[in-house]
Design a protein around this motif. Structure first.
Motif, PDB file in Angstrom:
ATOM      1  N   THR A 115       5.808  99.819  -0.645  1.00  0.00           N
ATOM      2  CA  THR A 115       5.276  98.487  -0.379  1.00  0.00           C
ATOM      3  C   THR A 115       6.012  97.438  -1.200  1.00  0.00           C
ATOM      4  OG1 THR A 115       3.111  99.485  -0.017  1.00  0.00           O
ATOM      5  CG2 THR A 115       3.175  97.110  -0.323  1.00  0.00           C
ATOM      6  N   LEU A 116       6.434  96.370  -0.531  1.00  0.00           N
ATOM      7  CA  LEU A 116       6.991  95.207  -1.203  1.00  0.00           C
ATOM      8  C   LEU A 116       5.996  94.076  -1.042  1.00  0.00           C
ATOM      9  CD1 LEU A 116      10.730  95.275  -0.095  1.00  0.00           C
ATOM     10  CD2 LEU A 116       9.787  95.953  -2.279  1.00  0.00           C
ATOM     11  N   VAL A 117       5.711  93.374  -2.128  1.00  0.00           N
ATOM     12  CA  VAL A 117       4.737  92.294  -2.113  1.00  0.00           C
ATOM     13  C   VAL A 117       5.472  90.983  -2.362  1.00  0.00           C
ATOM     14  CG1 VAL A 117       2.669  91.369  -3.222  1.00  0.00           C
ATOM     15  CG2 VAL A 117       2.933  93.824  -2.942  1.00  0.00           C
ATOM     16  N   GLU A 118       5.206  89.977  -1.529  1.00  0.00           N
ATOM     17  CA  GLU A 118       5.804  88.654  -1.727  1.00  0.00           C
ATOM     18  C   GLU A 118       5.144  87.976  -2.918  1.00  0.00           C
ATOM     19  OE1 GLU A 118       5.363  86.476   1.886  1.00  0.00           O
ATOM     20  OE2 GLU A 118       6.841  87.679   2.933  1.00  0.00           O
ATOM     21  N   LEU A 119       5.954  87.340  -3.746  1.00  0.00           N
ATOM     22  CA  LEU A 119       5.445  86.679  -4.942  1.00  0.00           C
ATOM     23  C   LEU A 119       5.204  85.199  -4.679  1.00  0.00           C
ATOM     24  CD1 LEU A 119       7.753  88.398  -7.569  1.00  0.00           C
ATOM     25  CD2 LEU A 119       5.421  89.004  -6.945  1.00  0.00           C
ATOM     26  N   VAL A 120       4.367  84.921  -3.711  1.00  0.00           N
ATOM     27  CA  VAL A 120       3.988  83.553  -3.359  1.00  0.00           C
ATOM     28  C   VAL A 120       2.475  83.514  -3.179  1.00  0.00           C
ATOM     29  CG1 VAL A 120       6.180  82.974  -2.260  1.00  0.00           C
ATOM     30  CG2 VAL A 120       4.382  83.992  -0.902  1.00  0.00           C
ATOM     31  N   PRO A 121       1.858  82.366  -3.425  1.00  0.00           N
ATOM     32  CA  PRO A 121       0.407  82.283  -3.219  1.00  0.00           C
ATOM     33  C   PRO A 121       0.056  82.320  -1.729  1.00  0.00           C
ATOM     34  CG  PRO A 121       1.285  80.147  -3.844  1.00  0.00           C
ATOM     35  CD  PRO A 121       2.411  81.124  -3.960  1.00  0.00           C
ATOM     36  N   GLU A 122      -1.113  82.787  -1.454  1.00  0.00           N
ATOM     37  CA  GLU A 122      -1.618  82.766  -0.083  1.00  0.00           C
ATOM     38  C   GLU A 122      -1.781  81.316   0.370  1.00  0.00           C
ATOM     39  OE1 GLU A 122      -2.403  85.385   1.946  1.00  0.00           O
ATOM     40  OE2 GLU A 122      -1.586  86.728   0.439  1.00  0.00           O
ATOM     41  N   PRO A 123      -1.696  81.035   1.662  1.00  0.00           N
ATOM     42  CA  PRO A 123      -1.874  79.649   2.117  1.00  0.00           C
ATOM     43  C   PRO A 123      -3.221  79.055   1.704  1.00  0.00           C
ATOM     44  CG  PRO A 123      -0.961  80.985   3.875  1.00  0.00           C
ATOM     45  CD  PRO A 123      -1.301  81.921   2.751  1.00  0.00           C
ATOM     46  N   ALA A 124      -4.275  79.855   1.705  1.00  0.00           N
ATOM     47  CA  ALA A 124      -5.592  79.351   1.323  1.00  0.00           C
ATOM     48  C   ALA A 124      -5.686  79.084  -0.170  1.00  0.00           C
ATOM     49  CB  ALA A 124      -6.680  80.344   1.736  1.00  0.00           C
ATOM     50  N   GLN A 125      -4.793  79.670  -0.971  1.00  0.00           N
ATOM     51  CA  GLN A 125      -4.794  79.381  -2.401  1.00  0.00           C
ATOM     52  C   GLN A 125      -4.085  78.061  -2.682  1.00  0.00           C
ATOM     53  OE1 GLN A 125      -2.965  83.032  -3.691  1.00  0.00           O
ATOM     54  NE2 GLN A 125      -4.916  83.857  -4.373  1.00  0.00           N
ATOM     55  N   GLY A 126      -3.137  77.685  -1.836  1.00  0.00           N
ATOM     56  CA  GLY A 126      -2.455  76.405  -1.998  1.00  0.00           C
ATOM     57  C   GLY A 126      -3.277  75.247  -1.469  1.00  0.00           C
ATOM     58  N   ASP A 127      -3.894  75.407  -0.306  1.00  0.00           N
ATOM     59  CA  ASP A 127      -4.753  74.394   0.307  1.00  0.00           C
ATOM     60  C   ASP A 127      -6.143  75.004   0.417  1.00  0.00           C
ATOM     61  OD1 ASP A 127      -5.938  72.353   1.704  1.00  0.00           O
ATOM     62  OD2 ASP A 127      -4.791  72.638   3.545  1.00  0.00           O
ATOM     63  N   ARG A 166     -16.772  69.968  -4.243  1.00  0.00           N
ATOM     64  CA  ARG A 166     -18.176  69.553  -4.286  1.00  0.00           C
ATOM     65  C   ARG A 166     -18.356  68.378  -3.336  1.00  0.00           C
ATOM     66  NH1 ARG A 166     -18.601  66.140  -9.826  1.00  0.00           N
ATOM     67  NH2 ARG A 166     -16.471  65.420  -9.737  1.00  0.00           N
ATOM     68  N   LEU A 167     -19.576  68.144  -2.966  1.00  0.00           N
ATOM     69  CA  LEU A 167     -19.913  67.080  -2.026  1.00  0.00           C
ATOM     70  C   LEU A 167     -20.076  65.781  -2.796  1.00  0.00           C
ATOM     71  CD1 LEU A 167     -20.422  67.064   1.023  1.00  0.00           C
ATOM     72  CD2 LEU A 167     -22.839  67.316   0.538  1.00  0.00           C
ATOM     73  N   VAL A 209     -12.490  78.554   8.989  1.00  0.00           N
ATOM     74  CA  VAL A 209     -11.776  77.865   7.916  1.00  0.00           C
ATOM     75  C   VAL A 209     -12.742  76.851   7.327  1.00  0.00           C
ATOM     76  CG1 VAL A 209      -9.794  76.375   7.438  1.00  0.00           C
ATOM     77  CG2 VAL A 209      -9.582  78.232   9.079  1.00  0.00           C
ATOM     78  N   LEU A 210     -12.693  76.655   6.020  1.00  0.00           N
ATOM     79  CA  LEU A 210     -13.652  75.783   5.332  1.00  0.00           C
ATOM     80  C   LEU A 210     -13.693  74.390   5.939  1.00  0.00           C
ATOM     81  CD1 LEU A 210     -15.647  75.292   3.025  1.00  0.00           C
ATOM     82  CD2 LEU A 210     -13.688  74.789   1.557  1.00  0.00           C
ATOM     83  N   ARG A 211     -12.549  73.822   6.263  1.00  0.00           N
ATOM     84  CA  ARG A 211     -12.500  72.489   6.877  1.00  0.00           C
ATOM     85  C   ARG A 211     -13.282  72.465   8.187  1.00  0.00           C
ATOM     86  NH1 ARG A 211      -9.105  68.158   6.442  1.00  0.00           N
ATOM     87  NH2 ARG A 211      -7.690  69.308   5.095  1.00  0.00           N
ATOM     88  N   ASP A 212     -13.091  73.495   9.018  1.00  0.00           N
ATOM     89  CA  ASP A 212     -13.804  73.546  10.301  1.00  0.00           C
ATOM     90  C   ASP A 212     -15.296  73.765  10.118  1.00  0.00           C
ATOM     91  OD1 ASP A 212     -11.394  73.157  11.589  1.00  0.00           O
ATOM     92  OD2 ASP A 212     -11.059  75.296  11.968  1.00  0.00           O
ATOM     93  N   VAL A 225     -10.960  64.040   1.851  1.00  0.00           N
ATOM     94  CA  VAL A 225     -10.911  64.938   0.703  1.00  0.00           C
ATOM     95  C   VAL A 225     -10.184  64.244  -0.434  1.00  0.00           C
ATOM     96  CG1 VAL A 225     -10.097  67.174  -0.111  1.00  0.00           C
ATOM     97  CG2 VAL A 225     -10.874  66.924   2.238  1.00  0.00           C
ATOM     98  N   ASP A 226     -10.781  64.259  -1.604  1.00  0.00           N
ATOM     99  CA  ASP A 226     -10.140  63.747  -2.807  1.00  0.00           C
ATOM    100  C   ASP A 226      -9.688  64.969  -3.612  1.00  0.00           C
ATOM    101  OD1 ASP A 226      -9.243  62.404  -5.004  1.00  0.00           O
ATOM    102  OD2 ASP A 226     -11.212  61.647  -5.632  1.00  0.00           O
ATOM    103  N   ASP A 227      -8.383  65.274  -3.537  1.00  0.00           N
ATOM    104  CA  ASP A 227      -7.870  66.459  -4.216  1.00  0.00           C
ATOM    105  C   ASP A 227      -7.835  66.296  -5.727  1.00  0.00           C
ATOM    106  OD1 ASP A 227      -7.464  68.143  -2.012  1.00  0.00           O
ATOM    107  OD2 ASP A 227      -5.616  67.092  -1.484  1.00  0.00           O
ATOM    108  N   LEU A 228      -7.820  65.073  -6.209  1.00  0.00           N
ATOM    109  CA  LEU A 228      -7.793  64.848  -7.648  1.00  0.00           C
ATOM    110  C   LEU A 228      -9.097  65.309  -8.300  1.00  0.00           C
ATOM    111  CD1 LEU A 228      -6.164  63.671 -10.006  1.00  0.00           C
ATOM    112  CD2 LEU A 228      -7.269  61.490  -9.548  1.00  0.00           C
ATOM    113  N   THR A 229     -10.222  64.920  -7.697  1.00  0.00           N
ATOM    114  CA  THR A 229     -11.527  65.311  -8.233  1.00  0.00           C
ATOM    115  C   THR A 229     -12.146  66.467  -7.455  1.00  0.00           C
ATOM    116  OG1 THR A 229     -12.639  63.676  -6.842  1.00  0.00           O
ATOM    117  CG2 THR A 229     -11.984  62.988  -9.069  1.00  0.00           C
TER     118      THR A 229
END
Length: 179
Positions: free
Chosen positions: A65-77, A109-110, A135-138, A152-156
């Motif tokens: 098994t080879l594993v990619e060393l990148v975050p999952e898409p859901a971990q980035g967004d 948070r809301l 998906v959380l957005r949906d 969405v306010d990504d800062l807070t």
């Protein structure tokens, strides 16, 4: 004295041994020929080609098994993470409570916007007691409905809702839509 040809023809082992020895002696020592380097060529350094941007670093994980060393898409967004939620069936559950429950472990948070208070106070439909996998957005847009926009306010890491600008007239004034 024996005839040398009769010696090889009578003993096949000796004949094979002599053929192998002759083959080894004929190869000799391998010598690589080295070309002299020109002075013009030696002044320019040899640069290894850069890795293309499309290559992803991988790590061996186990034997096959080879594993990619990148975050999952859901971990980035974080709004792309998959959720499956069952809202506790309380008698006074409203849309705000359901949204807070969906956002419970999401990292968001809301927000407490005054114009979204009307949305949060709406009763929760029975069809929304169980959501997913979505998906959380949906999931948030499903709970809010088509009359509300998600911001969405990504800062807070806050999720806010505002009234949809192009809402149909029947949604703005439901009493005018009735005949």
């Amino acid at each position: 004295m024996q005839n040398p040809t009769s010696l090889f023809s009578t003993d096949p082992f000796r004949l094979g041994l002599c053929c192998v020895a002759a083959g080894l002696l004929s190869t000799g020592c391998a010598v690589n020929s080295v070309k002299p380097i020109d002075a013009a060529q030696s002044s320019s350094p040899v640069v290894a080609p850069a890795l293309p941007a499309t290559q992803v670093p991988v790590m061996r994980y186990g034997r096959y098994t080879l594993v990619e060393l990148v975050p999952e898409p859901a971990q980035g967004d974080l709004l792309q993470q998959t959720v499956e939620v069952s809202i506790p069936p309380t008698l006074d559950a409203n849309v705000g409570d359901a949204m807070r429950h969906v956002l419970l472990r999401s990292g968001y948070r809301l927000c407490d916007a005054a114009d979204a208070a009307a949305l949060y106070a709406l009763p929760l439909p029975a069809a929304h007691l169980r959501l997913g996998p979505l998906v959380l957005r949906d999931a948030l847009l499903t709970l809010a409905g088509p009359a509300w926009d998600l911001s969405v306010d990504d800062l807070t890491r806050q999720v806010c809702f505002s009234r949809h600008l192009h809402a149909p007239a029947s949604l703005d004034h439901p009493e005018e839509a009735r005949p």
